[in-house]
Write a protein that holds these residues in place. Structure first.
Motif, mmCIF file in Angstrom:
data_model
loop_
_atom_site.group_PDB
_atom_site.id
_atom_site.type_symbol
_atom_site.label_atom_id
_atom_site.label_comp_id
_atom_site.label_asym_id
_atom_site.label_seq_id
_atom_site.Cartn_x
_atom_site.Cartn_y
_atom_site.Cartn_z
ATOM 1 N N LYS A 193 25.483 -106.387 -16.493
ATOM 2 C CA LYS A 193 25.528 -107.116 -17.748
ATOM 3 C C LYS A 193 24.186 -107.766 -18.011
ATOM 4 O O LYS A 193 23.646 -108.466 -17.155
ATOM 5 C CB LYS A 193 26.631 -108.171 -17.688
ATOM 6 N N LYS A 194 23.619 -107.541 -19.181
ATOM 7 C CA LYS A 194 22.297 -108.060 -19.506
ATOM 8 C C LYS A 194 22.410 -109.297 -20.372
ATOM 9 O O LYS A 194 23.304 -109.410 -21.216
ATOM 10 C CB LYS A 194 21.474 -106.997 -20.238
ATOM 11 N N ASP A 195 21.461 -110.212 -20.156
ATOM 12 C CA ASP A 195 21.399 -111.376 -21.017
ATOM 13 C C ASP A 195 20.359 -111.140 -22.109
ATOM 14 O O ASP A 195 19.724 -110.081 -22.179
ATOM 15 C CB ASP A 195 21.072 -112.631 -20.210
ATOM 16 N N ALA A 196 20.162 -112.134 -22.979
ATOM 17 C CA ALA A 196 19.246 -111.976 -24.104
ATOM 18 C C ALA A 196 17.822 -111.692 -23.648
ATOM 19 O O ALA A 196 17.128 -110.840 -24.225
ATOM 20 C CB ALA A 196 19.284 -113.233 -24.981
ATOM 21 N N PHE A 234 22.667 -114.812 -29.137
ATOM 22 C CA PHE A 234 22.934 -113.502 -28.549
ATOM 23 C C PHE A 234 24.410 -113.370 -28.202
ATOM 24 O O PHE A 234 25.041 -114.317 -27.745
ATOM 25 C CB PHE A 234 22.079 -113.329 -27.294
ATOM 26 N N ASP A 280 27.238 -110.317 -26.498
ATOM 27 C CA ASP A 280 27.446 -109.019 -25.850
ATOM 28 C C ASP A 280 28.832 -108.515 -26.227
ATOM 29 O O ASP A 280 29.843 -109.006 -25.725
ATOM 30 C CB ASP A 280 27.319 -109.179 -24.331
ATOM 31 N N TYR A 334 24.818 -104.948 -28.606
ATOM 32 C CA TYR A 334 24.186 -106.245 -28.415
ATOM 33 C C TYR A 334 23.963 -106.812 -29.813
ATOM 34 O O TYR A 334 23.436 -106.121 -30.694
ATOM 35 C CB TYR A 334 22.848 -106.117 -27.692
#
Length: 398
Positions: A23-26, A136, A138, A143
């Protein structure tokens, strides 16, 4: 039993770690976006843009081509009127083409380097990476960024951008005003990076010819590049007589388009018969289009009069407004020709590009459906010019 419980706990911890790693953050997404733009050579996208600027939403099919370093082709097709305009940038300059009418503007500008368009990928990414207060989210397949709008108008304040998780291609953009009302909405049906275009895909003459042969249908329905639709085309400008003037301005000798000539012509027309009743009698043999009046006027402004003008044999109309601001609107269907303007500022009208010229007396010029429009004023703010121009787009000739 205790050993089994311990092993189960370890499995759960590892699963949580793996899920977190995926999982990616901003910050991670922004880093990836900078890399995507840095490595990007070309792209091609298509979709539908809706303008919510009047009583009735206006829809346009949008097709966008870009190739490094600075080649652009944007085809905007009015879904209701079935008329296509093409905004083109190549080594010869920036063009606004109406192939079905054999009309074109050419002007000197570095567009879109310093000005954004909602359907250009670079503009969207620059908005995301440049806003340190970005929001941001998800979602399942996207995104989503909520950032400040950086367009050349005070009416657009925020924008929400959906990017595909798999390749960061744009899926949807919503641009809102200060009251959180959506003003512009773009939904992309397709978007592809690394498109290989024919060598003359961004040639002005090729786009004019290919579109004309297709009946002006060069929007998202075409599906092929201009070079695939037609044979070999020349590289000559649309008007071979166009040449630089000594002061560096470009002109083809047409009056009333840019510089001092335009200002004198408009002022002269505006000082006609005071209090004269509008006649609007169509000149014999003129190629008329009816009078197109804006549905919007600034508070405290009203129509003073309208007149038929004869300019180089063209059918043309002038509307004069007075009150809080004083301005004139000029409408004409010019003869088939390429019009070259002196250096000017580019203004995004949504449905096309407009050009602002002049200092003390400013003029906004644009063309749509083969009709050339000019709003000229010494005191009307630019954002009001844009609102007036946009309100005229939804009207038909009366």
């Amino acid at each position: 039993m205790r050993r089994i419980s311990w092993m189960l706990a370890m499995v759960l911890v590892l699963s949580a770690l793996l899920a977190a790693c995926g999982k990616k953050d901003a910050a991670a997404v922004v880093k990836d976006l900078n890399e995507v733009v840095g490595e990007m050579e070309s792209y091609q996208g298509a979709g539908v843009m809706t303008l919510h600027t009047g009583d009735t939403p206006q829809q346009y099919k949008v097709e966008v081509w870009h190739q490094k370093p600075s080649y652009y082709r944007i085809a905007l097709t009015n879904a209701k009127k079935d008329v296509t305009q093409i905004v083109l940038r190549n080594d010869e300059g920036v063009f606004v083409l109406t192939p079905s009418q054999n009309k074109s503007f050419r002007f000197q500008s570095n567009w879109p380097d310093n000005q954004g368009q909602v359907y250009l990928y670079e503009t969207l990414i620059r908005s995301i990476t440049g806003d340190t207060t970005r929001q941001f989210a998800d979602e399942k397949e996207s995104y989503v960024f909520d950032v400040a709008a950086n367009y050349n108008t005070h009416a657009l304040v925020r924008q929400k951008i959906w990017l595909n998780k798999s390749d960061y291609a744009p899926k949807q953009v919503e641009v809102s005003d200060s009251n959180a009302n959506v003003v512009v909405d773009v939904k992309f049906d397709s978007f592809k990076f690394g498109t290989e275009f024919e060598k003359d895909a961004f040639d002005m003459q090729r786009n004019m010819t290919a579109a004309s042969e297709e009946g002006g249908q060069t929007g998202t329905d075409s599906g092929v590049t201009p070079a695939e639709q037609t044979g070999e085309g020349g590289k000559e400008p649309a008007n071979p007589q166009t040449a630089p003037e000594p002061d560096g301005a470009v002109t083809d000798g047409q009056s009333g388009v840019g510089g001092d000539t335009e200002q004198q012509g408009t002022e002269g027309a505006a000082t006609g018969q005071e209090g004269e009743e509008p006649t609007l009698a169509e000149p014999e043999g003129a190629d008329s289009f009816g009078v197109i009046q804006p549905t919007y006027a600034p508070e405290g402004v009203q129509l003073k009069d309208d007149q038929i003008l004869e300019e180089a044999g063209d059918y043309s109309v002038m509307l004069r407004y007075e009150g809080t601001y004083n301005y004139t609107i000029f409408e004409a269907r010019p003869q088939d020709r390429a019009v070259s303007l002196a250096p000017s500022s580019v203004v995004d009208l949504g449905f096309t590009l407009g050009m602002i010229s002049g200092d003390a007396l400013k003029t906004l010029t644009w063309m749509t459906d083969g009709i050339e429009y000019r709003i000229t004023s010494a005191d009307l703010p630019q954002n009001e010019m844009v609102r007036i121009a946009t309100s005229m787009q939804e009207e038909s000739g009366k």
